[in-house]
Design a protein around this motif. Structure first.
Motif, PDB file in Angstrom:
ATOM      1  N   LYS A 162      27.135  16.148  -2.005  1.00 51.68           N
ATOM      2  CA  LYS A 162      28.478  15.328  -1.932  1.00 51.68           C
ATOM      3  C   LYS A 162      29.206  15.173  -0.406  1.00 51.68           C
ATOM      4  CE  LYS A 162      30.109  16.510  -6.820  1.00 51.68           C
ATOM      5  NZ  LYS A 162      31.194  17.364  -7.558  1.00 51.68           N
ATOM      6  N   ARG A 163      28.940  16.156   0.271  1.00 53.82           N
ATOM      7  CA  ARG A 163      29.521  15.977   1.579  1.00 53.82           C
ATOM      8  C   ARG A 163      28.764  14.852   2.315  1.00 53.82           C
ATOM      9  NH1 ARG A 163      29.303  20.969   5.294  1.00 53.82           N
ATOM     10  NH2 ARG A 163      30.852  21.767   3.797  1.00 53.82           N
ATOM     11  N   ALA A 164      27.463  14.761   2.269  1.00 56.77           N
ATOM     12  CA  ALA A 164      26.466  13.831   2.764  1.00 56.77           C
ATOM     13  C   ALA A 164      26.547  12.367   2.215  1.00 56.77           C
ATOM     14  CB  ALA A 164      24.730  14.275   2.396  1.00 56.77           C
ATOM     15  N   MET A 165      27.083  12.425   0.861  1.00 52.57           N
ATOM     16  CA  MET A 165      27.501  11.177   0.213  1.00 52.57           C
ATOM     17  C   MET A 165      28.703  10.651   0.618  1.00 52.57           C
ATOM     18  SD  MET A 165      25.058  10.089  -2.158  1.00 52.57           S
ATOM     19  CE  MET A 165      26.155   8.880  -2.964  1.00 52.57           C
ATOM     20  N   SER A 166      29.731  11.447   1.077  1.00 51.31           N
ATOM     21  CA  SER A 166      31.019  10.909   1.562  1.00 51.31           C
ATOM     22  C   SER A 166      31.019  10.527   2.807  1.00 51.31           C
ATOM     23  CB  SER A 166      32.009  12.073   1.081  1.00 51.31           C
ATOM     24  OG  SER A 166      31.845  13.096   1.718  1.00 51.31           O
ATOM     25  N   GLU A 167      30.374  11.445   3.861  1.00 51.50           N
ATOM     26  CA  GLU A 167      30.427  11.121   5.169  1.00 51.50           C
ATOM     27  C   GLU A 167      29.964  10.024   5.599  1.00 51.50           C
ATOM     28  OE1 GLU A 167      30.156  13.985   8.074  1.00 51.50           O
ATOM     29  OE2 GLU A 167      30.848  15.982   6.966  1.00 51.50           O
ATOM     30  N   GLU A 168      30.961   9.150   6.389  1.00 52.00           N
ATOM     31  CA  GLU A 168      30.479   7.854   6.924  1.00 52.00           C
ATOM     32  C   GLU A 168      29.499   8.024   8.303  1.00 52.00           C
ATOM     33  OE1 GLU A 168      33.624   5.130   7.277  1.00 52.00           O
ATOM     34  OE2 GLU A 168      33.932   5.275   5.094  1.00 52.00           O
ATOM     35  N   GLU A 169      29.999   8.669   9.063  1.00 53.63           N
ATOM     36  CA  GLU A 169      29.516   8.927  10.564  1.00 53.63           C
ATOM     37  C   GLU A 169      28.166   9.403  10.380  1.00 53.63           C
ATOM     38  OE1 GLU A 169      30.268  11.117  14.794  1.00 53.63           O
ATOM     39  OE2 GLU A 169      31.659  10.950  13.342  1.00 53.63           O
ATOM     40  N   ARG A 170      27.995  10.609   9.706  1.00 52.50           N
ATOM     41  CA  ARG A 170      26.745  11.289   9.697  1.00 52.50           C
ATOM     42  C   ARG A 170      25.985  11.203   8.587  1.00 52.50           C
ATOM     43  NH1 ARG A 170      27.229  17.494  10.414  1.00 52.50           N
ATOM     44  NH2 ARG A 170      28.741  17.213   9.025  1.00 52.50           N
ATOM     45  N   GLY A 171      26.502  11.054   7.410  1.00 51.30           N
ATOM     46  CA  GLY A 171      25.889  10.848   6.143  1.00 51.30           C
ATOM     47  C   GLY A 171      25.667   9.370   5.241  1.00 51.30           C
ATOM     48  N   LEU A 172      25.830   9.155   3.984  1.00 54.19           N
ATOM     49  CA  LEU A 172      25.462   7.848   3.329  1.00 54.19           C
ATOM     50  C   LEU A 172      26.679   7.475   3.054  1.00 54.19           C
ATOM     51  CD1 LEU A 172      22.630   9.540   1.341  1.00 54.19           C
ATOM     52  CD2 LEU A 172      22.229   8.234   3.399  1.00 54.19           C
ATOM     53  N   GLY A 173      28.038   7.928   3.544  1.00 55.04           N
ATOM     54  CA  GLY A 173      29.243   7.140   3.000  1.00 55.04           C
ATOM     55  C   GLY A 173      29.315   5.805   3.185  1.00 55.04           C
ATOM     56  N   ILE A 175      27.343   3.468   2.896  1.00 56.69           N
ATOM     57  CA  ILE A 175      26.220   2.927   1.893  1.00 56.69           C
ATOM     58  C   ILE A 175      26.782   2.857   0.422  1.00 56.69           C
ATOM     59  CG2 ILE A 175      23.984   2.628   0.821  1.00 56.69           C
ATOM     60  CD1 ILE A 175      23.002   4.407   3.526  1.00 56.69           C
ATOM     61  N   SER A 176      26.795   1.729  -0.191  1.00 58.42           N
ATOM     62  CA  SER A 176      27.358   1.569  -1.588  1.00 58.42           C
ATOM     63  C   SER A 176      26.194   2.208  -2.445  1.00 58.42           C
ATOM     64  CB  SER A 176      27.569   0.242  -1.882  1.00 58.42           C
ATOM     65  OG  SER A 176      28.127   0.040  -3.234  1.00 58.42           O
ATOM     66  N   ILE A 177      26.292   3.258  -2.859  1.00 58.22           N
ATOM     67  CA  ILE A 177      25.384   4.031  -3.984  1.00 58.22           C
ATOM     68  C   ILE A 177      25.911   4.305  -5.215  1.00 58.22           C
ATOM     69  CG2 ILE A 177      23.763   5.991  -4.008  1.00 58.22           C
ATOM     70  CD1 ILE A 177      23.886   6.243  -0.825  1.00 58.22           C
ATOM     71  N   GLU A 178      25.168   4.162  -6.366  1.00 59.23           N
ATOM     72  CA  GLU A 178      25.288   4.476  -7.656  1.00 59.23           C
ATOM     73  C   GLU A 178      24.573   5.740  -8.063  1.00 59.23           C
ATOM     74  OE1 GLU A 178      25.268   2.561 -12.177  1.00 59.23           O
ATOM     75  OE2 GLU A 178      26.250   1.141 -10.696  1.00 59.23           O
ATOM     76  N   VAL A 201      15.744  14.741  -0.315  1.00 61.45           N
ATOM     77  CA  VAL A 201      15.456  13.922  -1.852  1.00 61.45           C
ATOM     78  C   VAL A 201      16.470  12.910  -1.783  1.00 61.45           C
ATOM     79  CG1 VAL A 201      15.429  14.493  -4.169  1.00 61.45           C
ATOM     80  CG2 VAL A 201      13.984  16.141  -2.882  1.00 61.45           C
ATOM     81  N   LEU A 202      17.623  13.481  -1.719  1.00 65.47           N
ATOM     82  CA  LEU A 202      18.615  12.629  -1.592  1.00 65.47           C
ATOM     83  C   LEU A 202      18.426  11.368  -0.997  1.00 65.47           C
ATOM     84  CD1 LEU A 202      21.497  11.686  -2.809  1.00 65.47           C
ATOM     85  CD2 LEU A 202      22.388  12.764  -0.720  1.00 65.47           C
ATOM     86  N   GLU A 203      17.908  11.511   0.380  1.00 63.28           N
ATOM     87  CA  GLU A 203      17.815  10.225   1.264  1.00 63.28           C
ATOM     88  C   GLU A 203      16.568   9.547   0.876  1.00 63.28           C
ATOM     89  OE1 GLU A 203      17.408   9.794   5.908  1.00 63.28           O
ATOM     90  OE2 GLU A 203      16.315  11.597   5.097  1.00 63.28           O
ATOM     91  N   SER A 204      15.465  10.143   0.249  1.00 56.65           N
ATOM     92  CA  SER A 204      14.367   9.412  -0.423  1.00 56.65           C
ATOM     93  C   SER A 204      14.810   8.463  -1.536  1.00 56.65           C
ATOM     94  CB  SER A 204      13.308  10.454  -0.685  1.00 56.65           C
ATOM     95  OG  SER A 204      12.637  11.180   0.592  1.00 56.65           O
ATOM     96  N   VAL A 205      15.464   9.382  -2.478  1.00 55.47           N
ATOM     97  CA  VAL A 205      15.880   8.587  -3.768  1.00 55.47           C
ATOM     98  C   VAL A 205      16.726   7.313  -3.268  1.00 55.47           C
ATOM     99  CG1 VAL A 205      17.471   8.851  -5.637  1.00 55.47           C
ATOM    100  CG2 VAL A 205      15.891  10.419  -5.281  1.00 55.47           C
ATOM    101  N   VAL A 206      17.795   7.552  -2.514  1.00 46.95           N
ATOM    102  CA  VAL A 206      18.463   6.279  -1.866  1.00 46.95           C
ATOM    103  C   VAL A 206      17.409   5.145  -1.269  1.00 46.95           C
ATOM    104  CG1 VAL A 206      20.238   5.396  -0.238  1.00 46.95           C
ATOM    105  CG2 VAL A 206      20.423   7.577  -1.607  1.00 46.95           C
ATOM    106  N   ALA A 207      16.576   5.760  -0.456  1.00 47.28           N
ATOM    107  CA  ALA A 207      15.597   4.589   0.165  1.00 47.28           C
ATOM    108  C   ALA A 207      14.698   4.025  -0.977  1.00 47.28           C
ATOM    109  CB  ALA A 207      14.808   5.395   1.316  1.00 47.28           C
TER     110      ALA A 207
END
Length: 428
Positions: A162-173, A175-178, A201-207
């Protein structure tokens, strides 16, 4: 930064961002208080890959603000260590993170140890191997903390995701991801406590996700596909492998079929069939023993079949063997009796072999007094066979009793015969 892997970018920046490991670095631990108060002890961190050893070292560096240098003992040489020493002379103190510390050679050790001892270098060593087996005593003696880290719980991994999903600078925040809570939980539960794998896995799934109406839509099958490709079982010959062998034996000894099969499955997924079959064969005599003497030959047949078949078919005879051993009556009396005999010898309880038991297959044996042996087969006793009341132990060890029967399974009958023969011996 976005070109770096997500798992690298999301490393905790301080000890307050560490996920899990509350018993080691939680707010109520002495280590947490020491670091917060500016004191960082040299330490060894031990545990499986992906559970946060490197992340903890970076977090400690971020909290303490000490100059941080990371090395890997498999590729570092004396010059690297001398560079760390030189840095400590300039800054006054350096935090050195040494990965794979069990590979540390003597030359590196001799260069580094005086500076660790003086406090100029704070050493954080990380290893996947048991430090009490694989790290040099000289290193261990200079580390005030030796901590075994454990796999993260799914709730800890969910927080990391969840932290990776929300952080904009370091994470995926940005990117608009469902992606649903249930999907994140599926990732957290499917990586066997490994934070690095969870973020990968999260990064690969998003990619791999397709865009729909400006949003990347994560589908369940992508998560299942990526989780299925990740190995979860560790490496051959590492500490975790031997822990699995130990857990298998203790589960069989404890008659827990399901636990034993679980650890067998882990071991066979790693792929060292020789080590597994060897341990199973040992167990059949060590833990089942005289309570069910048929188990030994059964397990030998199963392990021979497994070696001939190879994987994946080898799992079939081995599963049979494990279940049979779990549910068999158990006794360790035989090897305990042997160990007791060895102990007696090492304690000096020795004596001369009685003359009537010595070799007589040569001329002159009688002249040496090697006479008086009574042949038991000449004296039948009921349905037992032949038996005669004569001494077999040396005089100095007469009366020693190493074997203590366990009244389980087939050994009950053996115990009855053993006690009856003891009665016969008492009758002179």
């Amino acid at each position: 930064m976005q070109n770096e892997p997500l798992a690298f970018r999301m490393r905790p920046r301080n000890i307050d961002e560490i996920a899990g490991q509350k018993e080691i670095i939680g707010e109520k631990t002495a280590l947490y208080r020491m670091i917060k108060n500016g004191h960082v002890p040299s330490m060894l961190l031990y545990g499986e890959p992906g559970i946060g050893k490197t992340s903890l070292a970076h977090a400690i560096a971020g909290t303490s603000n000490l100059p941080f240098i990371a090395l890997n003992a498999t590729v570092s040489g004396k010059k690297d260590i001398e560079g760390v020493v030189a840095e400590s002379r300039i800054t006054g103190k350096v935090l050195l993170f040494l990965d794979e510390i069990h590979r540390f050679n003597k030359l590196q050790q001799d260069t580094l140890l005086p500076h660790v001892e003086s406090g100029a270098i704070v050493l954080i060593g990380a290893t996947t191997e048991n430090p009490y087996h694989d790290v040099n005593p000289a290193i261990r003696s200079r580390c005030g903390e030796i901590r075994q880290m454990t796999r993260l719980e799914p709730e800890d991994l969910l927080a990391v995701l969840k932290r990776a999903m929300s952080e904009e600078e370091r994470g995926l925040g940005k990117i608009s991801i469902e992606i649903s809570e249930e999907q994140l939980v599926r990732i957290a539960e499917g990586v066997n406590g490994d934070a690095r794998k969870a973020l990968t896995v999260l990064e690969s799934v998003v990619a791999a996700s397709d865009e729909l109406d400006g949003r990347l839509v994560v589908e369940d099958w992508l998560i299942d596909n990526l989780l299925g490709r990740i190995g979860l079982f560790g490496d051959k010959k590492g500490s975790h492998f031997y822990n699995l062998l130990s857990a298998l034996q203790k589960s069989v000894r404890g008659s827990d079929v399901n636990a034993a099969l679980y650890y067998l499955a882990n071991l066979l997924e790693i792929g060292d069939l020789v080590a597994v079959t060897r341990r199973l064969l040992v167990m059949s005599y060590e833990d089942i023993g005289l309570a069910n003497p048929e188990i030994g030959p059964h397990v030998l047949a199963a392990t021979d079949a497994a070696m001939r078949l190879g994987m994946p078919e080898a799992r079939i005879p081995l599963a049979n063997a494990v279940i049979e051993m779990c549910l068999a009556s158990k006794s360790n009396s035989a090897y305990k009796a042997f160990d007791a005999a060895v102990r007696a010898i090492n304690e000096g309880k020795i004596g001369d072999i009685p003359p009537h038991l010595r070799d007589t297959h040569y001329a002159g044996a009688a002249d040496l007094g090697h006479v008086g042996y009574k042949y038991p087969h000449d004296t039948p006793i009921g349905s037992f066979g032949g038996w005669v009341n004569q001494s077999y132990l040396p005089d100095k060890v007469q009366g020693a009793e190493f074997y203590k029967p366990i009244l389980a399974g087939d050994e009950k009958k053996l115990a009855g015969i053993y006690e009856k023969l003891k009665e016969f011996r008492r009758v002179k």
